[in-house]
Motif scaffolding. Structure first.
Motif, PDB file in Angstrom:
ATOM      1  N   GLY A 190       0.827  -1.069  -0.067  1.00 43.07           N
ATOM      2  CA  GLY A 190       0.013  -0.146   0.008  1.00 43.07           C
ATOM      3  C   GLY A 190       0.942   1.285  -0.073  1.00 43.07           C
ATOM      4  O   GLY A 190       1.877   1.221   0.335  1.00 43.07           O
ATOM      5  N   ILE A 191       0.140   2.473  -0.390  1.00 45.51           N
ATOM      6  CA  ILE A 191       0.991   3.622  -0.297  1.00 45.51           C
ATOM      7  C   ILE A 191       1.656   4.019   0.859  1.00 45.51           C
ATOM      8  O   ILE A 191       2.598   4.851   0.960  1.00 45.51           O
ATOM      9  CB  ILE A 191       0.121   4.560  -0.964  1.00 45.51           C
ATOM     10  CG1 ILE A 191       0.964   5.778  -1.243  1.00 45.51           C
ATOM     11  CG2 ILE A 191      -1.117   4.900  -0.045  1.00 45.51           C
ATOM     12  CD1 ILE A 191       0.027   7.057  -2.108  1.00 45.51           C
ATOM     13  N   ARG A 194       4.761   2.373   1.106  1.00 42.90           N
ATOM     14  CA  ARG A 194       5.843   2.886   0.323  1.00 42.90           C
ATOM     15  C   ARG A 194       6.410   4.241   0.984  1.00 42.90           C
ATOM     16  O   ARG A 194       7.551   4.522   0.913  1.00 42.90           O
ATOM     17  CB  ARG A 194       5.151   3.336  -1.132  1.00 42.90           C
ATOM     18  CG  ARG A 194       4.742   2.090  -1.730  1.00 42.90           C
ATOM     19  CD  ARG A 194       4.183   2.460  -3.035  1.00 42.90           C
ATOM     20  NE  ARG A 194       3.808   1.261  -3.933  1.00 42.90           N
ATOM     21  CZ  ARG A 194       3.106   1.165  -4.945  1.00 42.90           C
ATOM     22  NH1 ARG A 194       3.121   2.512  -5.641  1.00 42.90           N
ATOM     23  NH2 ARG A 194       2.843   0.214  -5.685  1.00 42.90           N
ATOM     24  N   HIS A 331      -0.475   5.418  -7.500  1.00 41.54           N
ATOM     25  CA  HIS A 331      -1.438   4.383  -6.557  1.00 41.54           C
ATOM     26  C   HIS A 331      -2.698   4.234  -7.204  1.00 41.54           C
ATOM     27  O   HIS A 331      -3.353   3.157  -7.434  1.00 41.54           O
ATOM     28  CB  HIS A 331      -1.423   4.743  -5.196  1.00 41.54           C
ATOM     29  CG  HIS A 331      -2.210   4.066  -4.237  1.00 41.54           C
ATOM     30  ND1 HIS A 331      -1.879   2.799  -3.928  1.00 41.54           N
ATOM     31  CD2 HIS A 331      -3.497   4.236  -3.818  1.00 41.54           C
ATOM     32  CE1 HIS A 331      -2.894   2.148  -3.238  1.00 41.54           C
ATOM     33  NE2 HIS A 331      -3.993   3.016  -3.053  1.00 41.54           N
ATOM     34  N   THR A 334      -2.741   2.085 -10.333  1.00 43.64           N
ATOM     35  CA  THR A 334      -2.344   1.022 -10.092  1.00 43.64           C
ATOM     36  C   THR A 334      -3.873   0.267  -9.632  1.00 43.64           C
ATOM     37  O   THR A 334      -4.114  -0.914 -10.062  1.00 43.64           O
ATOM     38  CB  THR A 334      -1.425   0.626  -9.009  1.00 43.64           C
ATOM     39  OG1 THR A 334      -0.130   1.144  -9.422  1.00 43.64           O
ATOM     40  CG2 THR A 334      -1.233  -0.688  -8.885  1.00 43.64           C
TER      41      THR A 334
END
Length: 358
Positions: A190-191, A194, A331, A334
């Motif tokens: 998940g962002i 990251r 994100h 995606t």
């Protein structure tokens, strides 16, 4: 009855081709394109920025009052109107203050039968050399002995004053190489993960650089914690930009980051030649690029205590914000692609089930 032997016909083997097939050339072209881009880009960037530095609007001053000082300053301006911006200051003390505040690159003072050139190698060794080359012939024409007064010298352990610049290069390489690795490892996370991993990596990369520059080589002259935080913010900006670009560019992310943070960044930051000696393109980049912002802020902490650098910090924060924005867009893209792929699989499964039922 005689037996007949059947002689096998040897299989025909195609002779080796001297010229490789088209697939070879296609693969070669796709793989060699990035190295050729890097070779050409690095040559253009470094030679374009460094091959022939020339001053433009270099701020220098003549120490003195009255018509004679004004005429002398105007004469210098007339001889090099594009290269110099010559003013006058009434006293040597004021000239030194303005050089220490980086408002002036140098000042020329004549006192009796002696000349003094005031410079600051901490601001830029190459800028100081350019100012000396400007004023030394004038002193020789006036038949005056010359003294070079270094208002803000560099520390003894950083003789060229470029230690901070080389630290910035190390942070840049560590940042964009980390971005490539993190983009691959965190692609399915998940962002939030990251961003967290990017921030942690930036702190580590900045810590390594500051330890090498500080305790090992003594380039940092105090304020190590502040420099570490600025280094982490700078590196974090590079990492999140790289992680954000990777879903869009794929294997072209490496050359894109090299373009941004080596070809354009290293050449415009002012580590070798300051903005006043750079070609116009790179001098323009210097006003907003992140490497220049970091170097100016850290120089203020190291060599010019008390000088404000909040605007440089704002630039670094804006670069990091742009990287976070890229990560957010990547994100969302995606997620959209994943949902579209799921919808396609569901639709295909339903069609197959309907066919079986029929």
């Amino acid at each position: 009855m005689s037996a007949h032997r059947i002689t096998p016909v040897p299989a025909t083997v195609a002779p080796p081709r001297f010229w490789p097939p088209a697939d070879f050339w296609k693969a070669l072209g796709s793989h060699i394109l990035i190295p050729l881009f890097l070779a050409g880009g690095m040559a253009l960037a470094y030679l374009g920025a460094f091959h022939a530095p020339q001053p433009h609007d270099l701020p220098v001053a003549v120490v003195g009052q009255g018509p004679a000082a004004q005429v002398f300053a105007q004469t210098l301006n007339d001889k090099a109107p594009a290269e110099l911006d010559v003013t006058t200051v009434p006293t040597a003390a004021q000239a030194k203050r303005e050089i220490a505040d980086q408002k002036l690159a140098a000042a020329y003072e004549v006192s009796g039968d002696h000349a003094t050139i005031h410079v600051s190698t901490a601001a830029s060794e190459t800028q100081s050399s350019a100012a000396e080359k400007l004023f030394l012939p004038i002193a020789y024409q006036q038949h005056l002995p010359v003294t070079i007064d270094d208002v803000r010298p560099v520390p003894a352990d950083d003789g060229t004053g470029q230690g901070l610049f080389f630290l910035m290069v190390a942070l840049s390489v560590g940042g964009y190489s980390s971005a490539i690795a993190l983009a691959a490892v965190t692609a399915r996370r998940g962002i939030g993960w990251r961003i967290a991993v990017s921030a942690a990596t930036a702190l580590v990369v900045a810590g390594i650089g500051c330890v090498v520059a500080g305790p090992i080589f003594h380039v940092l002259n105090g304020n190590e914690w502040g420099i570490w935080l600025l280094a982490a913010l700078y590196t974090f900006g590079i990492i999140v930009i790289g992680v954000g670009l990777h879903p869009f560019l794929g294997r072209w992310t490496t050359p894109a980051l090299t373009l941004l943070f080596v070809m354009l960044n290293v050449t415009s930051c002012g580590g070798i030649f300051p903005q006043d000696l750079q070609p116009p393109f790179f001098a323009g980049l210097n006003t907003f690029w992140d490497g220049a912002a970091w170097l100016d802020a850290v120089r203020a902490l190291t060599y010019f205590p008390g000088r404000l650098f909040g605007f440089d910090g704002l630039k670094l924060a804006l670069w990091a914000t742009a990287g976070l924005g890229l990560m957010g867009v990547a994100h969302l893209l995606t997620v959209r692609r994943s949902r579209a792929a799921d919808d396609t699989r569901v639709a295909t499964a339903e069609e197959e089930a309907a066919l079986v039922a029929a």
